[in-house]
Write an enzyme that holds these catalytic residues in place. Structure first.
Site, PDB file in Angstrom:
ATOM      1  CG  HIS A   1      -1.950  -1.054   1.209  1.00 40.49           C
ATOM      2  ND1 HIS A   1      -2.959  -1.104   2.139  1.00 40.49           N
ATOM      3  CD2 HIS A   1      -2.157  -2.104   0.373  1.00 40.49           C
ATOM      4  CE1 HIS A   1      -3.743  -2.138   1.887  1.00 40.49           C
ATOM      5  NE2 HIS A   1      -3.262  -2.767   0.820  1.00 40.49           N
TER       6      HIS A   1
ATOM      7  CD  GLU B   1      -1.795   4.007   3.551  1.00 32.81           C
ATOM      8  OE1 GLU B   1      -2.950   4.261   3.916  1.00 32.81           O
ATOM      9  OE2 GLU B   1      -1.527   3.224   2.623  1.00 32.81           O
TER      10      GLU B   1
ATOM     11  CB  CYS C   1      -6.477  -0.570   5.363  1.00 26.23           C
ATOM     12  SG  CYS C   1      -4.788  -1.188   5.129  1.00 26.23           S
TER      13      CYS C   1
ATOM     14  CB  CYS D   1      -1.810   1.332   6.379  1.00 24.69           C
ATOM     15  SG  CYS D   1      -1.495   0.584   4.745  1.00 24.69           S
TER      16      CYS D   1
END
Length: 168
Positions: A60, A62, A91, A94
């Site tokens: 992701h 992040e 999410c 993360c």
């Protein structure tokens, strides 16, 4: 009041860089989410969503920004006072990584009603069971972030509805 406006303007400038990262993801066919990590008015890491192209479900935006920062700093922890700017609410995965990396603050754009883990689907920072907490706020350039996502998924739906004449 003037200080709030100044901070908001600074946050928007950094979020613009996260939007640039999101557009890089989109150019690769990835969901357009981008992130930058800033410490002492310097970008120390950046990244964009790339789980498809890297065959890595953890890739992701992040996580990519954390990895980039930590490699640059040669440390698995971020310096105190670091802020993550990300175009979409983080999410669960993360949020956990941000806790472990010791981020101080998260500023996100659009909310994520199904998977957002700060204010939407879950409020992980208010559960009280983490050994590190970070400040967070949403809505920074939310319209631009949400529109980028809307256009991406609209195009994806339209492309999936195109009928290939060779298959008939």
């Amino acid at each position: 009041m003037q200080e709030i406006e100044l901070n908001q303007s600074i946050d928007e400038q950094w979020m613009q860089l996260a939007l640039v990262q999101a557009k890089l993801a989109e150019a690769q066919g990835e969901v357009p989410v981008g992130a930058v990590i800033v410490h002492q008015s310097q970008v120390i890491g950046q990244g964009f969503n790339c789980p498809i192209t890297t065959n890595d479900p953890t890739a992701h935006a992040e996580i990519q920004a954390i990895r980039h920062s930590c490699l640059q700093l040669q440390n698995y922890r971020l310096p105190e006072g670091s802020t993550l700017y990300v175009t979409l609410e983080p999410c669960t995965q993360c949020v956990g990584a941000l806790v472990h990396a010791r981020i101080s603050r998260v500023v996100f754009g659009a909310t994520e009603p199904r998977a957002g883990s700060l204010i939407s689907a879950r409020q992980l920072m208010s559960d009280g069971f983490y050994n590190h907490f970070f400040a967070f706020e949403g809505g920074c350039l939310a319209d631009q972030s949400a529109e980028l996502l809307r256009q991406f998924f609209k195009a994806r739906r339209q492309n999936s509805q195109v009928i290939d004449p060779s298959n008939q």
